[in-house]
Design a protein around this motif. Sequence first.
Motif, PDB file in Angstrom:
ATOM      1  N   GLN A 176       0.328  -1.289   0.064  1.00 46.03           N
ATOM      2  CA  GLN A 176      -0.461  -0.064  -0.154  1.00 46.03           C
ATOM      3  C   GLN A 176       1.232   1.091   0.396  1.00 46.03           C
ATOM      4  N   VAL A 230       2.509  -1.064   4.203  1.00 41.52           N
ATOM      5  CA  VAL A 230       2.978   0.393   3.245  1.00 41.52           C
ATOM      6  C   VAL A 230       3.658   1.474   3.343  1.00 41.52           C
ATOM      7  N   ALA A 266       1.608  -2.391   7.500  1.00 43.24           N
ATOM      8  CA  ALA A 266       0.303  -2.321   7.436  1.00 43.24           C
ATOM      9  C   ALA A 266      -0.331  -2.176   8.826  1.00 43.24           C
ATOM     10  N   ALA A 285      -3.574   2.907   4.340  1.00 42.28           N
ATOM     11  CA  ALA A 285      -3.396   3.430   2.518  1.00 42.28           C
ATOM     12  C   ALA A 285      -3.762   5.297   2.516  1.00 42.28           C
TER      13      ALA A 285
END
Length: 103
Positions: free
Chosen positions: A3, A77, A94, A100
């Motif tokens: 992400q 991420v 994440a 995101a």
Amino acid sequence: MLQMTDRAADLLRNLRQEAELPENTGVRVYSEVGASGEATLSIGFTPEPLPSDAVTEQAGMRLFVAPEIAGPLESAVMDVIAENGESQLIFRPAEDGGGASTP
């Protein structure tokens, strides 16, 4: 899939613009062997992904992830931190399976 936060997308868009690259140029995340023989994570602009890359668009940026690192970065991420007045891209876990969209 890796992400990307809005902050990371903004930084990459600014870098792409400074380099005078076309707006459809994407960002590729891949692994390469450094001088020490250790694998390093690399990021670069490219007009098109390689055929085996995982491809997504996030926050208006095309993101291409090489197959050898797609799995390890699956729950990561790409984000930005500010250190000594400079913005740096980082990879972090994440939060809650995503994350995101951060301000």
